[in-house]
Design a protein around this motif. Structure first.
Motif, PDB file in Angstrom:
ATOM      1  N   VAL A 159      -5.612   8.376   2.532  1.00 19.94           N
ATOM      2  CA  VAL A 159      -4.618   6.366   3.413  1.00 19.94           C
ATOM      3  C   VAL A 159      -5.666   6.041   4.723  1.00 19.94           C
ATOM      4  O   VAL A 159      -5.928   7.208   5.090  1.00 19.94           O
ATOM      5  CB  VAL A 159      -2.393   7.264   2.955  1.00 19.94           C
ATOM      6  CG1 VAL A 159      -2.586   7.626   1.375  1.00 19.94           C
ATOM      7  CG2 VAL A 159      -3.397   7.620   4.607  1.00 19.94           C
ATOM      8  N   VAL A 160      -4.500   5.151   4.358  1.00 16.52           N
ATOM      9  CA  VAL A 160      -6.144   4.013   5.435  1.00 16.52           C
ATOM     10  C   VAL A 160      -5.080   3.538   6.124  1.00 16.52           C
ATOM     11  O   VAL A 160      -4.266   2.520   5.143  1.00 16.52           O
ATOM     12  CB  VAL A 160      -7.278   3.562   5.169  1.00 16.52           C
ATOM     13  CG1 VAL A 160      -7.596   2.815   5.861  1.00 16.52           C
ATOM     14  CG2 VAL A 160      -8.633   4.734   4.600  1.00 16.52           C
ATOM     15  N   SER A 161      -5.227   2.893   7.592  1.00 18.76           N
ATOM     16  CA  SER A 161      -4.685   1.952   8.277  1.00 18.76           C
ATOM     17  C   SER A 161      -5.360   1.493   9.423  1.00 18.76           C
ATOM     18  O   SER A 161      -6.373   2.274   9.450  1.00 18.76           O
ATOM     19  CB  SER A 161      -3.289   2.189   8.683  1.00 18.76           C
ATOM     20  OG  SER A 161      -3.048   1.181   9.403  1.00 18.76           O
ATOM     21  N   GLY A 221       0.900  -1.054  -0.006  1.00 24.22           N
ATOM     22  CA  GLY A 221       0.193   0.042   0.162  1.00 24.22           C
ATOM     23  C   GLY A 221       1.178   1.350  -0.267  1.00 24.22           C
ATOM     24  O   GLY A 221       0.333   2.266  -0.269  1.00 24.22           O
ATOM     25  N   ARG A 222       1.755   1.202   0.560  1.00 26.39           N
ATOM     26  CA  ARG A 222       2.933   2.389   0.877  1.00 26.39           C
ATOM     27  C   ARG A 222       3.608   2.879  -0.672  1.00 26.39           C
ATOM     28  O   ARG A 222       2.931   3.870  -1.059  1.00 26.39           O
ATOM     29  CB  ARG A 222       3.788   2.263   1.535  1.00 26.39           C
ATOM     30  CG  ARG A 222       4.491   4.183   2.422  1.00 26.39           C
ATOM     31  CD  ARG A 222       6.444   3.154   3.038  1.00 26.39           C
ATOM     32  NE  ARG A 222       7.129   2.167   2.087  1.00 26.39           N
ATOM     33  CZ  ARG A 222       7.054   1.079   2.877  1.00 26.39           C
ATOM     34  NH1 ARG A 222       6.887   0.390   3.562  1.00 26.39           N
ATOM     35  NH2 ARG A 222       8.278   0.376   2.255  1.00 26.39           N
ATOM     36  N   PRO A 223       3.965   2.052  -1.702  1.00 27.55           N
ATOM     37  CA  PRO A 223       4.664   2.479  -3.054  1.00 27.55           C
ATOM     38  C   PRO A 223       3.346   3.031  -3.733  1.00 27.55           C
ATOM     39  O   PRO A 223       3.690   3.467  -4.846  1.00 27.55           O
ATOM     40  CB  PRO A 223       5.478   1.343  -3.092  1.00 27.55           C
ATOM     41  CG  PRO A 223       4.701  -0.227  -2.739  1.00 27.55           C
ATOM     42  CD  PRO A 223       4.557   0.284  -1.123  1.00 27.55           C
ATOM     43  N   CYS A 224       2.187   2.192  -2.975  1.00 19.83           N
ATOM     44  CA  CYS A 224       1.063   2.181  -3.715  1.00 19.83           C
ATOM     45  C   CYS A 224       0.791   4.209  -4.523  1.00 19.83           C
ATOM     46  O   CYS A 224       0.913   4.838  -4.678  1.00 19.83           O
ATOM     47  CB  CYS A 224      -0.134   2.116  -3.805  1.00 19.83           C
ATOM     48  SG  CYS A 224      -1.584   1.626  -4.241  1.00 19.83           S
ATOM     49  N   ALA A 225       0.654   4.394  -2.612  1.00 25.16           N
ATOM     50  CA  ALA A 225       0.273   5.731  -2.437  1.00 25.16           C
ATOM     51  C   ALA A 225       1.022   6.652  -3.172  1.00 25.16           C
ATOM     52  O   ALA A 225       0.752   7.711  -3.440  1.00 25.16           O
ATOM     53  CB  ALA A 225      -0.371   6.080  -1.181  1.00 25.16           C
ATOM     54  N   ASP A 281      -4.960  12.613   3.159  1.00 26.56           N
ATOM     55  CA  ASP A 281      -6.536  12.544   4.547  1.00 26.56           C
ATOM     56  C   ASP A 281      -5.670  11.451   4.784  1.00 26.56           C
ATOM     57  O   ASP A 281      -5.755  10.115   3.991  1.00 26.56           O
ATOM     58  CB  ASP A 281      -6.930  12.722   3.407  1.00 26.56           C
ATOM     59  CG  ASP A 281      -8.370  12.719   4.594  1.00 26.56           C
ATOM     60  OD1 ASP A 281      -8.041  12.654   5.627  1.00 26.56           O
ATOM     61  OD2 ASP A 281      -9.649  12.620   3.841  1.00 26.56           O
ATOM     62  N   VAL A 282      -5.596  10.823   5.864  1.00 26.39           N
ATOM     63  CA  VAL A 282      -5.121  10.175   6.618  1.00 26.39           C
ATOM     64  C   VAL A 282      -6.511   9.682   7.848  1.00 26.39           C
ATOM     65  O   VAL A 282      -7.417  10.704   8.424  1.00 26.39           O
ATOM     66  CB  VAL A 282      -4.230  10.184   7.898  1.00 26.39           C
ATOM     67  CG1 VAL A 282      -3.461   9.486   8.532  1.00 26.39           C
ATOM     68  CG2 VAL A 282      -2.596  10.649   7.111  1.00 26.39           C
ATOM     69  N   MET A 283      -6.908   8.345   7.274  1.00 27.33           N
ATOM     70  CA  MET A 283      -7.483   8.161   8.255  1.00 27.33           C
ATOM     71  C   MET A 283      -7.537   6.374   9.196  1.00 27.33           C
ATOM     72  O   MET A 283      -6.677   5.645   8.691  1.00 27.33           O
ATOM     73  CB  MET A 283      -8.745   7.513   7.215  1.00 27.33           C
ATOM     74  CG  MET A 283     -10.576   6.885   7.733  1.00 27.33           C
ATOM     75  SD  MET A 283     -11.522   7.050   6.425  1.00 27.33           S
ATOM     76  CE  MET A 283     -12.270   8.409   6.495  1.00 27.33           C
ATOM     77  N   GLU A 313       2.357   8.307  11.398  1.00 29.61           N
ATOM     78  CA  GLU A 313       3.263   7.707  10.053  1.00 29.61           C
ATOM     79  C   GLU A 313       3.075   6.914   8.964  1.00 29.61           C
ATOM     80  O   GLU A 313       3.824   8.291   7.682  1.00 29.61           O
ATOM     81  CB  GLU A 313       3.470   5.958  10.486  1.00 29.61           C
ATOM     82  CG  GLU A 313       5.179   5.512   9.203  1.00 29.61           C
ATOM     83  CD  GLU A 313       5.293   3.410   9.801  1.00 29.61           C
ATOM     84  OE1 GLU A 313       5.077   3.220   9.127  1.00 29.61           O
ATOM     85  OE2 GLU A 313       3.832   3.259  11.039  1.00 29.61           O
ATOM     86  N   LEU A 314       1.733   7.170   8.873  1.00 30.05           N
ATOM     87  CA  LEU A 314       1.226   7.336   7.926  1.00 30.05           C
ATOM     88  C   LEU A 314       1.261   8.974   7.101  1.00 30.05           C
ATOM     89  O   LEU A 314       1.192   9.420   5.952  1.00 30.05           O
ATOM     90  CB  LEU A 314      -0.494   7.007   7.693  1.00 30.05           C
ATOM     91  CG  LEU A 314      -1.093   5.187   7.962  1.00 30.05           C
ATOM     92  CD1 LEU A 314      -2.531   5.406   7.942  1.00 30.05           C
ATOM     93  CD2 LEU A 314      -0.614   5.408   6.305  1.00 30.05           C
ATOM     94  N   ALA A 315       0.940   9.477   8.182  1.00 29.09           N
ATOM     95  CA  ALA A 315       0.740  11.746   8.092  1.00 29.09           C
ATOM     96  C   ALA A 315       2.255  11.523   7.231  1.00 29.09           C
ATOM     97  O   ALA A 315       2.982  12.758   6.522  1.00 29.09           O
ATOM     98  CB  ALA A 315       1.032  12.181   8.586  1.00 29.09           C
ATOM     99  N   GLU A 316       3.424  11.000   7.912  1.00 25.32           N
ATOM    100  CA  GLU A 316       4.595  11.146   7.889  1.00 25.32           C
ATOM    101  C   GLU A 316       5.235  10.835   6.521  1.00 25.32           C
ATOM    102  O   GLU A 316       5.874  11.540   5.443  1.00 25.32           O
ATOM    103  CB  GLU A 316       5.813  11.033   8.776  1.00 25.32           C
ATOM    104  CG  GLU A 316       7.228  11.061   8.075  1.00 25.32           C
ATOM    105  CD  GLU A 316       8.502  10.291   9.481  1.00 25.32           C
ATOM    106  OE1 GLU A 316       9.657  10.294   9.042  1.00 25.32           O
ATOM    107  OE2 GLU A 316       7.739  10.106  10.628  1.00 25.32           O
TER     108      GLU A 316
END
Length: 330
Positions: A37-39, A19-23, A56-58, A47-50
């Protein structure tokens, strides 16, 4: 149907290997797009925000219907991948209901890992018998039935192979400790970097015209295809400059890989599950090869090169990660 000029993309598992390289690839390829982006893990929000500045982090759980409604609100294209042993029936029912209620989705790319050509878990049981209990191989088929049955504009991105990262996760211990690559049931297999899986998914999201709703696409890297596991030890030896042996026995599999597999899958019977799957793959792959097929089952395939970027080869990945396996070796 095409995407709007400034589409909203949704990527689940955006802190993970795929998911990380996809986003990140979506953000690089379409700077004007909006990204959510979702976890499922609240401790990964920072970590997602960084990892994905401006996104948009969710935090959302597939098993929570309200979470899925919030995640898909205003989304035009989404990448869905699920963890092993999840309740796919509940998870994908929530996804399908959210997609249909929101009504904006043009394309959903669902990552799967199924035997080529198989469409229902009953077909797996017909092949391998009613005692077959590898739940991970059945989950994706249950997901397919729900998403397609609900009329979701989904395409299935199948990975008929192993990830490079598997070597550094649950296969690494005997390589590090004994310079021996352990894998039971020697058979030819495809290998691909999770980075390239994520980027391929991003390309399919960026251009829905590349796919047709309901189809299955088999993603390969175009380099490391149909290599026998026993030959991987030779590739490792060449990449690292130290001799790596191969052990293909069941005993070594359970002894050397069992602890790591139990940690990785968080199940006490994980090693037995995966060993059984290894053996089940042998006759299936042999039958495909006898019919002149590879691991696509006659269906359409894609490679990074076909989608406009260069794939990472297994040898290059092994060289880049040499210290993970043979740190301090001459």
């Amino acid at each position: 149907m095409s995407l709007p000029p400034e589409p909203w993309f949704l990527v689940f598992g955006a802190a993970g290997h795929i998911g990380r390289p996809c986003a990140q690839w979506l953000a690089e390829r379409h700077p004007a797009a909006h990204l959510r982006v979702v976890s499922s893990r609240p401790d990964r929000a920072a970590e997602l925000a960084e990892l994905h500045p401006g996104a948009d982090v969710m935090i959302a759980d597939y098993l929570n219907a309200d979470d899925m409604l919030a995640a898909f609100e205003g989304i035009h294209a989404a990448f869905v991948l699920t963890p092993d042993f999840i309740d796919e029936k509940t998870a994908m029912t929530n996804v399908a209901n959210a997609v249909n209620e929101v009504g904006t989705l043009v394309r959903l790319v669902r990552l799967i890992g199924d035997p080529p050509g198989i469409r229902d878990e009953s077909e797996v049981l017909a092949l391998w018998g009613p005692d077959y209990r590898n739940e991970t191989a059945l989950h994706h088929l249950r997901a397919r039935k729900i998403l397609t049955g609900a009329g979701v504009p989904v395409v299935y991105m199948n990975i008929p192979g192993w990830f490079f990262e598997d070597f550094s996760e649950f296969l690494a211990d005997p390589i590090r400790k004994k310079r021996t690559f352990v894998m039971a049931a020697d058979r030819p297999m495809n290998f691909i970097a999770t980075r390239d899986i994520g980027r391929c998914a991003a390309e399919l999201l960026l251009d829905p015209s590349l796919t047709e709703v309901g189809e299955t696409l088999h993603v390969e890297n175009g380099i490391d295809t149909m290599i026998k596991f026993s030959a991987i030890a030779d590739l490792m030896s060449e990449a690292w400059g130290v001799p790596i042996q191969y052990d293909g026995t069941d005993e070594a599999f359970l002894r050397e890989l069992g602890p790591a597999l139990r940690r990785y899958y968080k199940r006490e019977d994980a090693a037995e599950h995966i060993l059984a799957e290894c053996h089940h793959e042998v006759p299936f792959i042999n039958a495909l090869l006898e019919r002149g097929n590879d691991l696509r089952g006659g269906e359409r395939h894609l490679t990074p090169q076909m989608l406009g970027f260069e794939a990472l080869s297994l040898k290059s990945w092994l060289q880049d990660n040499r210290d993970v396996f043979v740190s301090g070796a001459d």
